[in-house]
Design an enzyme around this catalytic site. Structure first.
Site, mmCIF file in Angstrom:
data_model
loop_
_atom_site.group_PDB
_atom_site.id
_atom_site.type_symbol
_atom_site.label_atom_id
_atom_site.label_comp_id
_atom_site.label_asym_id
_atom_site.label_seq_id
_atom_site.Cartn_x
_atom_site.Cartn_y
_atom_site.Cartn_z
ATOM 1 N N CYS A 104 0.835 -1.207 0.000
ATOM 2 C CA CYS A 104 0.000 0.000 0.000
ATOM 3 C C CYS A 104 0.873 1.261 0.000
ATOM 4 O O CYS A 104 1.545 1.551 0.996
ATOM 5 C CB CYS A 104 -0.915 -0.044 1.223
ATOM 6 S SG CYS A 104 -1.764 1.498 1.583
ATOM 7 N N CYS A 117 0.072 3.816 2.699
ATOM 8 C CA CYS A 117 0.499 3.276 4.002
ATOM 9 C C CYS A 117 1.988 3.557 4.218
ATOM 10 O O CYS A 117 2.400 3.922 5.324
ATOM 11 C CB CYS A 117 0.263 1.769 4.067
ATOM 12 S SG CYS A 117 -1.460 1.267 3.915
#
Length: 103
Positions: A28, A31
């Protein structure tokens, strides 16, 4: 240093005081952008709130329990109970103001 927690120790790790949990995954991009922001906040807010991480690929049960449908998702817990959920990347100042207003 932010601690990684798992399905097995999640309840123990979130039971006392304020704990801000970041649900994330290696793949991600947002993230990964959030990681350094949370590292800085964990130092700046030390003693007020603990920041911890859950890798959703490795800990799917807890992610399902809290209805994590997109990442990054962060949940603020107080004494083991979820207070509020935030989704998506947030700039450091916005997260700091949010946390300081809740703790």
């Amino acid at each position: 240093m932010i601690k990684n927690i798992t399905d097995a120790n999640f309840n123990e790790e979130t039971k006392d005081g304020y704990v801000f949990v970041d649900f994330w995954a290696e793949w991600c991009g947002p993230c990964r952008m959030l990681g350094p922001v949370l590292d800085e906040l964990s130092t700046e807010l030390e003693g007020k709130v603990e920041i911890k991480k859950v890798n959703i690929d490795e800990n799917q049960a807890i992610a399902q329990q809290y209805g994590i449908m997109s990442i990054p998702t962060m949940i603020l817990f107080k004494d083991g109970l979820p207070v509020e959920k935030i989704q998506g990347f947030q700039p450091k100042q916005a997260l700091k103001q949010y946390l300081e207003s809740k703790i």
